[in-house]
Scaffold this active site. Structure first.
Site, PDB file in Angstrom:
ATOM      1  N   ARG A  47       1.452 -17.025 -12.851  1.00 28.79           N
ATOM      2  CA  ARG A  47       1.068 -18.430 -12.990  1.00 28.79           C
ATOM      3  C   ARG A  47       0.116 -18.665 -14.159  1.00 28.79           C
ATOM      4  NH1 ARG A  47       0.354 -21.197  -7.224  1.00 28.79           N
ATOM      5  NH2 ARG A  47      -1.245 -19.616  -7.066  1.00 28.79           N
ATOM      6  N   LYS A 153       2.870  -1.543  -0.521  1.00 31.63           N
ATOM      7  CA  LYS A 153       2.338  -1.710   0.818  1.00 31.63           C
ATOM      8  C   LYS A 153       1.267  -2.811   0.824  1.00 31.63           C
ATOM      9  CE  LYS A 153      -1.425   0.658   1.863  1.00 31.63           C
ATOM     10  NZ  LYS A 153      -2.530   0.591   0.884  1.00 31.63           N
ATOM     11  N   HIS A 183       2.122   5.205  -2.942  1.00 28.55           N
ATOM     12  CA  HIS A 183       1.788   5.946  -4.168  1.00 28.55           C
ATOM     13  C   HIS A 183       1.415   7.406  -3.905  1.00 28.55           C
ATOM     14  CE1 HIS A 183      -2.451   5.028  -3.284  1.00 28.55           C
ATOM     15  NE2 HIS A 183      -2.773   5.968  -4.143  1.00 28.55           N
ATOM     16  N   LYS A 187       2.304  11.377  -5.997  1.00 32.44           N
ATOM     17  CA  LYS A 187       1.319  12.368  -6.458  1.00 32.44           C
ATOM     18  C   LYS A 187       2.006  13.716  -6.603  1.00 32.44           C
ATOM     19  CE  LYS A 187      -2.708  10.155  -4.352  1.00 32.44           C
ATOM     20  NZ  LYS A 187      -3.636   9.775  -5.390  1.00 32.44           N
ATOM     21  N   GLU A 221     -12.745   9.153   0.961  1.00 33.57           N
ATOM     22  CA  GLU A 221     -13.127   8.451  -0.278  1.00 33.57           C
ATOM     23  C   GLU A 221     -14.629   8.263  -0.274  1.00 33.57           C
ATOM     24  OE1 GLU A 221     -10.256   5.243  -1.709  1.00 33.57           O
ATOM     25  OE2 GLU A 221     -10.179   5.098   0.455  1.00 33.57           O
ATOM     26  N   ASP A 240      -4.335   0.628   6.393  1.00 34.63           N
ATOM     27  CA  ASP A 240      -4.443   0.829   4.946  1.00 34.63           C
ATOM     28  C   ASP A 240      -4.037   2.249   4.528  1.00 34.63           C
ATOM     29  OD1 ASP A 240      -5.315  -0.135   2.349  1.00 34.63           O
ATOM     30  OD2 ASP A 240      -7.029   1.209   2.531  1.00 34.63           O
ATOM     31  N   HIS A 245       0.186   6.553   3.799  1.00 33.57           N
ATOM     32  CA  HIS A 245      -0.101   7.805   3.086  1.00 33.57           C
ATOM     33  C   HIS A 245      -0.246   9.010   4.033  1.00 33.57           C
ATOM     34  CE1 HIS A 245      -0.741   4.845   0.090  1.00 33.57           C
ATOM     35  NE2 HIS A 245      -2.030   4.653   0.268  1.00 33.57           N
ATOM     36  N   LYS A 345     -13.815   5.489   4.276  1.00 29.10           N
ATOM     37  CA  LYS A 345     -14.488   5.065   3.043  1.00 29.10           C
ATOM     38  C   LYS A 345     -15.966   5.432   3.170  1.00 29.10           C
ATOM     39  CE  LYS A 345     -11.248   1.764   1.458  1.00 29.10           C
ATOM     40  NZ  LYS A 345     -10.556   2.374   0.343  1.00 29.10           N
TER      41      LYS A 345
HETATM   42  C1  BG6 Z   1      -4.611   2.569  -1.302  1.00 28.36           C
HETATM   43  C2  BG6 Z   1      -5.542   1.918  -0.321  1.00 28.36           C
HETATM   44  O1  BG6 Z   1      -3.302   2.554  -0.819  1.00 28.36           O
HETATM   45  O2  BG6 Z   1      -5.009   3.928  -1.484  1.00 28.36           O
HETATM   46  C3  BG6 Z   1      -6.967   1.991  -0.820  1.00 28.36           C
HETATM   47  O3  BG6 Z   1      -5.174   0.559  -0.157  1.00 28.36           O
HETATM   48  C4  BG6 Z   1      -7.349   3.410  -1.141  1.00 28.36           C
HETATM   49  O4  BG6 Z   1      -7.871   1.445   0.130  1.00 28.36           O
HETATM   50  C5  BG6 Z   1      -6.313   4.057  -2.038  1.00 28.36           C
HETATM   51  O5  BG6 Z   1      -8.597   3.368  -1.812  1.00 28.36           O
HETATM   52  C6  BG6 Z   1      -6.581   5.532  -2.202  1.00 28.36           C
HETATM   53  O6  BG6 Z   1      -5.734   6.054  -3.181  1.00 28.36           O
HETATM   54  P1  BG6 Z   1      -6.126   7.343  -4.023  1.00 28.36           P
HETATM   55  O7  BG6 Z   1      -4.923   7.584  -4.865  1.00 28.36           O
HETATM   56  O8  BG6 Z   1      -7.352   6.998  -4.800  1.00 28.36           O
HETATM   57  O9  BG6 Z   1      -6.379   8.422  -3.014  1.00 28.36           O
END
Ligand code: BG6
Length: 507
Positions: A47, A153, A183, A187, A221, A240, A245, A345
């Site tokens: 947009r 996602k 994602h 990896k 994290e 999340d 993952h 986190k």
């Molecule tokens: C994402 C989550 O899918 O993966 C995030 O939404 C998270 O909250 C992230 O921080 C972590 O990805 P990576 O590749 O940094 O481990």
């Protein structure tokens, strides 16, 4: 490596963060490696009222800031020459007719046929309207070339909404046209799990209930929710990270050898694992699932904000920023072996790893104090310091039999020409060549939601289930250790360097 067929990639939400931080640097890196199609163009759609010139300038800045390659300015300029921008509203069907004409025009200019990829780098609420409008404009019809759709996602919010999203998409496009990005599957080290397990005769005979005591998967994290408080507060760690993952990593760790490297052969095996997860009953949730939320703390004199005081987060929020789950897989290979997964986190460090704990020897000849502790663990480090660590006992030189637990470690960075490609690089390339192996299939997504449903319901229906506070910078609620069966057994406390384990090295 094959070069993809000529094609145009359309990125919806092109002025957003995902496009700037991940997609453009990944595309640039593919260009750098000469892995883009011989003829291709990228159309950013959104947009924001950019001209193509302004879009190219913004994307140049993104590449300069976020690219992992050594940036050669000339190459960036030649890359951005194939970028275009179309200002449009994704909810207006007529705008998709304009997109169609634009695609025709660029296609003719470049001599590209009708091969298009549509990347929805937008908030998830836009997936359905975009898919509907693409279909209405005839842009999902594959008679003049392939038409692929990439979505990110979350694939829904729970089992019901996940199914609904799949149903709506299937009314418009075939499953083979949909590429759901998780994602983690992009990896390098997650893919290497397959090679470690199935290219070596050494591990496979031990990879079962007879030799393995338990498996632990951690994705920690050290960052908090940063500026994503609004999204995160309605999601939480279970949705999340675990739904996608972590359960995909469980699938890869526990799957049977696939019959081939065909994308469905691999995904069928992962699906079988997800289907074999022993359902957690709602009443067992407090015993098998521990949730936590970070609270404010002081680290090295610096104040860390508690979750409830983060931007966009409800002051009384009960959203979990940490979750640990214990479960079993009901099949012949894994019956009775507990799996422990945790993610959070604001933990002490950023580490993702899979720990295979082997059973102890039946009789301890040397270390009588070992009890039920085992000398042997195989640690597959997904990130950072990607590699593999094997722990085992050795005799200390000298008189008697003093035994010491030692590490044998392999680090990816020791490979010549080491550079771990970014997950997005790999995944974008795979969509371009039409390989869906590393993308989540509809049935995998729904089965994962189904497994999590009782946990979601228990938390929704039973307010007495505790959410434990943990000070930012610690390893989460202490109660998470109670999940682990067996005296003296705890989670592993990893460090950012693979072999410096058992130290709180970053605090
Ligand atoms: C994402 C989550 O899918 O993966 C995030 O939404 C998270 O909250 C992230 O921080 C972590 O990805 P990576 O590749 O940094 O481990």
């Amino acid at each position: 490596m094959e070069n993809p067929r000529k094609q145009i990639l359309v990125i919806f939400g092109a002025s957003g963060d995902l496009a700037s931080r991940k997609l453009m640097p990944a595309l640039f890196s593919l260009k750098f490696q000469k892995l883009l199609p011989e003829k291709y163009a990228v159309i950013g759609a959104g947009r924001t009222n950019f001209t193509t010139g302004e879009f190219r300038i913004k994307m140049t800045e993104s590449i300069l800031s976020f690219s992992e390659e050594k940036v050669d300015k000339k190459l960036v300029t030649s890359f951005t020459e194939d970028l275009y921008y179309l200002s449009m509203d994704n909810s207006i069907p007529e705008d998709f007719l304009r997109l169609k004409s634009f695609l025709d025009e660029i296609g003719k200019q470049y001599g590209i046929g009708g091969n298009y990829i549509f990347y929805m780098a937008t908030p998830p609420v836009m997936y359905e309207p975009i898919a509907v409008n693409l279909a209405k404009a005839g842009l999902t019809d594959q008679s003049e070339g392939f038409r692929r759709v990439i979505i990110e996602k979350p694939f829904g919010y729970d089992l019901k909404s996940g199914r609904k999203l799949n149903r709506t998409l299937h009314e418009l496009i075939h499953e083979e046209q949909i590429f759901r990005i998780d994602h983690y599957l992009g990896k390098e080290t997650v893919q290497n799990l397959l090679v470690t397990r199935f290219a070596n005769g050494l591990f496979e005979p031990l990879w079962n209930r007879n030799y393995i005591d338990r498996i632990e998967i951690t994705s920690a994290e050290n960052i908090g929710v940063e500026d994503r408080g609004g999204y995160y507060d309605s999601s939480g760690a279970l949705r999340d990270m675990v739904q996608n993952h972590l359960l995909q990593m469980v699938g890869m760790t526990a799957m049977e050898p696939p019959s081939s490297l065909d994308s469905n052969a691999i995904r069928n095996e992962v699906l079988k694992v997800l289907q074999s997860l022993q359902p957690i009953r709602e009443e067992d949730v407090p015993k098998q699932v521990i949730r936590g939320q970070y609270t404010g703390s002081l680290i090295r004199g610096e104040c860390m904000t508690g979750y409830r005081h983060e931007k966009g987060v409800d002051r009384n929020s009960r959203t979990e920023t940490y979750v640990a789950v214990k479960f079993y897989i009901n099949n012949w290979r894994w019956g009775g072996v507990p799996f422990y997964v945790r993610t959070g986190k604001r933990l002490p460090t950023r580490v993702t790893e899979i720990v295979v704990h082997f059973k102890p020897t039946p009789h301890h000849l040397f270390r009588r104090d070992l009890g039920k502790l085992s000398a042997n663990q195989l640690i597959i480090r997904i990130q950072p310091d990607e590699g593999i660590l094997l722990k085992f006992d050795m005799k200390e030189p000298g008189a008697g039999f003093n035994v010491k637990n030692v590490n044998m470690d392999f680090h990816y960075k020791d490979l010549a020409n080491f550079r771990v490609p970014s997950a997005y690089e790999r995944l974008l390339y795979d969509v371009m060549i039409g390989d869906s192996t590393l993308f989540s299939r509809d049935d995998e997504v729904e089965t994962a939601w189904k497994f999590l449903e009782p946990i979601q319901k228990a938390w929704e229906n039973n307010n007495s289930i505790k959410i434990f506070g943990y000070p930012a910078g610690t390893w989460g609620p202490e109660h998470a250790n109670d999940l682990i069966e067996g005296e003296w057994l705890t989670w592993r406390y990893p460090c950012k360097n693979l072999a410096d384990d058992e130290l709180y090295c970053e605090l």
